[in-house]
Design a protein around this motif. Structure first.
Motif, PDB file in Angstrom:
ATOM      1  N   VAL A 102       3.672 -14.100 -15.631  1.00  0.00           N
ATOM      2  CA  VAL A 102       2.815 -13.494 -16.642  1.00  0.00           C
ATOM      3  C   VAL A 102       3.559 -12.294 -17.237  1.00  0.00           C
ATOM      4  CG1 VAL A 102       0.587 -12.431 -17.117  1.00  0.00           C
ATOM      5  CG2 VAL A 102       0.767 -14.221 -15.376  1.00  0.00           C
ATOM      6  N   PHE A 103       3.713 -12.323 -18.559  1.00  0.00           N
ATOM      7  CA  PHE A 103       4.399 -11.249 -19.261  1.00  0.00           C
ATOM      8  C   PHE A 103       3.382 -10.229 -19.757  1.00  0.00           C
ATOM      9  CE2 PHE A 103       7.292 -14.811 -19.317  1.00  0.00           C
ATOM     10  CZ  PHE A 103       8.511 -14.210 -19.015  1.00  0.00           C
ATOM     11  N   LEU A 104       3.843  -9.040 -20.094  1.00  0.00           N
ATOM     12  CA  LEU A 104       2.962  -7.941 -20.478  1.00  0.00           C
ATOM     13  C   LEU A 104       2.196  -8.190 -21.770  1.00  0.00           C
ATOM     14  CD1 LEU A 104       5.217  -4.932 -19.461  1.00  0.00           C
ATOM     15  CD2 LEU A 104       3.052  -5.628 -18.410  1.00  0.00           C
ATOM     16  N   ASP A 105       2.690  -9.094 -22.627  1.00  0.00           N
ATOM     17  CA  ASP A 105       1.962  -9.402 -23.872  1.00  0.00           C
ATOM     18  C   ASP A 105       0.893 -10.462 -23.644  1.00  0.00           C
ATOM     19  OD1 ASP A 105       3.551 -11.658 -23.575  1.00  0.00           O
ATOM     20  OD2 ASP A 105       3.916 -11.855 -25.718  1.00  0.00           O
ATOM     21  N   GLY A 106       0.741 -10.925 -22.398  1.00  0.00           N
ATOM     22  CA  GLY A 106      -0.270 -11.923 -22.061  1.00  0.00           C
ATOM     23  C   GLY A 106       0.253 -13.338 -22.005  1.00  0.00           C
ATOM     24  N   THR A 107       1.494 -13.547 -22.373  1.00  0.00           N
ATOM     25  CA  THR A 107       2.103 -14.878 -22.323  1.00  0.00           C
ATOM     26  C   THR A 107       2.277 -15.308 -20.868  1.00  0.00           C
ATOM     27  OG1 THR A 107       3.306 -14.422 -24.367  1.00  0.00           O
ATOM     28  CG2 THR A 107       4.107 -16.251 -23.017  1.00  0.00           C
TER      29      THR A 107
END
Length: 111
Positions: A102-107
């Motif tokens: 899970v990336f910080l932009d929600g991806t």
């Protein structure tokens, strides 16, 4: 070599204190790089998402999206812990062997 494990794994010599599996840092680095490669393969979907973040005025999401966009723009990938910390929220390792990044932009990327 860094090993991530429960501190109670062998509290008593010869007796396992918990069932946590060990994972070395190099494996986590490889998982992160594989997730970034998946993002590179799906740039078009991400561009639409990042455009929507800009239209909605989500400044924090825009910043994280821009950092991730810069990362996937590089042709050759080499692990950089500082860059990883700028874009990665967390990595989930499930008992069934599935991995979710899970990336910080929600991806989210599932391997």
């Amino acid at each position: 070599r860094t090993v991530w494990q429960c501190n109670n794994h062998y509290k008593v010599k010869g007796q396992i204190g918990c069932q946590n599996n060990h994972i070395v840092e190099a494996t986590l680095e490889m998982i992160f790089l594989r997730a970034v490669e998946e993002l590179q393969d799906n740039k078009d979907l991400l561009m639409a998402k990042w455009k929507r973040l800009h239209e909605e005025g989500d400044l924090l999401g825009q910043m994280y999206g821009d950092r991730l966009q810069q990362l996937i723009a590089h042709e050759s990938l080499e692990f950089d812990a500082e860059v990883m910390c700028q874009v990665l929220n967390h990595i989930e390792l499930a008992i069934d062997g599935s991995i979710k990044i899970v990336f910080l932009d929600g991806t989210e990327v599932t391997l």
